[in-house]
Design a protein around this motif. Structure first.
Motif, short mmCIF file in Angstrom:
data_model
loop_
_atom_site.label_atom_id
_atom_site.label_comp_id
_atom_site.label_asym_id
_atom_site.label_seq_id
_atom_site.Cartn_x
_atom_site.Cartn_y
_atom_site.Cartn_z
N GLU A 159 15.09 40.06 50.08
CA GLU A 159 15.26 40.60 51.43
C GLU A 159 16.70 41.05 51.65
OE1 GLU A 159 15.65 38.91 55.98
OE2 GLU A 159 14.58 37.70 54.49
N LYS A 178 10.94 43.70 44.04
CA LYS A 178 10.42 44.19 45.31
C LYS A 178 11.48 43.95 46.37
CE LYS A 178 5.76 42.79 43.87
NZ LYS A 178 5.30 44.13 43.50
N VAL A 180 12.68 44.07 50.16
CA VAL A 180 12.03 44.05 51.47
C VAL A 180 13.10 43.98 52.56
CG1 VAL A 180 9.94 42.97 50.58
CG2 VAL A 180 11.80 41.53 51.45
N ASN A 182 12.88 42.28 55.73
CA ASN A 182 12.96 41.11 56.61
C ASN A 182 12.10 39.98 56.06
OD1 ASN A 182 10.19 41.61 57.60
ND2 ASN A 182 11.14 43.33 58.68
N ASP A 184 9.39 38.56 57.28
CA ASP A 184 7.95 38.80 57.32
C ASP A 184 7.49 39.61 56.11
OD1 ASP A 184 7.62 37.41 59.68
OD2 ASP A 184 7.78 39.19 60.96
N GLU A 185 8.28 40.61 55.74
CA GLU A 185 7.93 41.41 54.57
C GLU A 185 8.04 40.59 53.28
OE1 GLU A 185 9.94 45.12 54.28
OE2 GLU A 185 9.33 45.81 56.27
N ALA A 188 4.90 38.53 53.13
CA ALA A 188 3.75 39.38 52.82
C ALA A 188 3.73 39.75 51.34
CB ALA A 188 3.78 40.64 53.68
N ALA A 189 4.91 40.01 50.78
CA ALA A 189 5.00 40.37 49.37
C ALA A 189 4.59 39.20 48.47
CB ALA A 189 6.42 40.83 49.04
#
Length: 247
Positions: A159, A178, A180, A182, A184-185, A188-189
């Motif tokens: 993040e 990956k 992201v 924040n 939340d992301e 989710a990832a």
């Protein structure tokens, strides 16, 4: 299908170290991202410094503007015993005593390094690894990727708030990164990952609320073995010198 195995055949090994206070001075400063600063320290006291794991933490002791001693946790990213040098990376937050110190650091400035007290050595023969965290975890992730054996399958979920903090990693791993924006992301990832193939190890570090939620995702939703994960809260809004192991 998620991994429902309650345990793992591999074990994380803890090694304890003699605690020493080491006087050092700033040797070099390098910007490694929009909000990241790498500072290399030197000193004869670093010749017997030991750090066996990417998850190690030292206490960085420095004076604030009033001359009071401040202590903060940092991950050793590089150590050269022959040169007597140790490198730390500082996340440049909007405010904070360590950020202020790092921003005004110049060659020759004094500081003190204490620890690490011990190392948690994660086996290198898991089938795969997941590394998840925010900017505060980037030094540990960077070191892990540099040291992990060639061909190891690793997924890194990182993040960052600014594209300028993205980096290319020096690694021989089979790496999938990956990026992201924040917490939340990030969650989710991780939820989208298939953790059911073989035995894997998950490591997480970052903001306390996000890491607490990550632990819940891993244990309750993914049914990932507790012995094959380590999740730590590196910081908490409004709290100084905060570090908490959650698993």
């Amino acid at each position: 299908m998620e991994n429902t195995s309650p345990s793992t055949s591999r074990e994380v090994r803890r090694v304890r170290h003699e605690l020493k206070l080491r006087e050092v001075t700033v040797a070099r400063i390098r910007q490694t991202g929009t909000n990241m600063l790498s500072i290399t320290f030197k000193g004869d006291a670093l010749h017997d410094f030991v750090s066996l794991s990417y998850d190690d933490h030292i206490k960085f002791v420095f004076p604030d503007g009033n001359g009071e001693s401040i202590r903060r946790d940092y991950t050793p990213t590089e150590h050269d015993p022959q040169r007597g040098e140790l490198t730390l990376e500082f996340a440049l937050h909007a405010e904070g005593a360590a950020t202020d110190w790092a921003r005004r650091a110049t060659e020759g400035m004094p500081a003190v390094i204490a620890g690490p007290r011990g190392s948690m050595i994660v086996p290198d023969d898991y089938d795969w690894y997941v590394l998840a965290g925010d900017l505060s975890a980037l030094p540990a992730i960077t070191r892990r990727l540099k040291e992990i054996p060639a061909g190891t399958r690793v997924t890194a979920v990182i993040e960052i708030a600014h594209l300028g903090d993205m980096r290319q990693f020096d690694t021989r791993a089979e790496l999938d990164v990956k990026w992201v924006a924040n917490g939340d992301e990030l969650l989710a990832a991780v939820r989208a990952l298939d953790l059911s193939s073989g035995e894997g190890y998950v490591w997480g570090g970052g903001e306390a609320a996000t890491m607490t939620r990550l632990r819940t995702v891993l244990l309750d939703e993914k049914q990932h073995p507790k012995g094959a994960m380590r999740v730590s809260a590196y910081w908490k809004p409004g709290a100084s010198d905060f570090h908490e192991k959650l698993d």
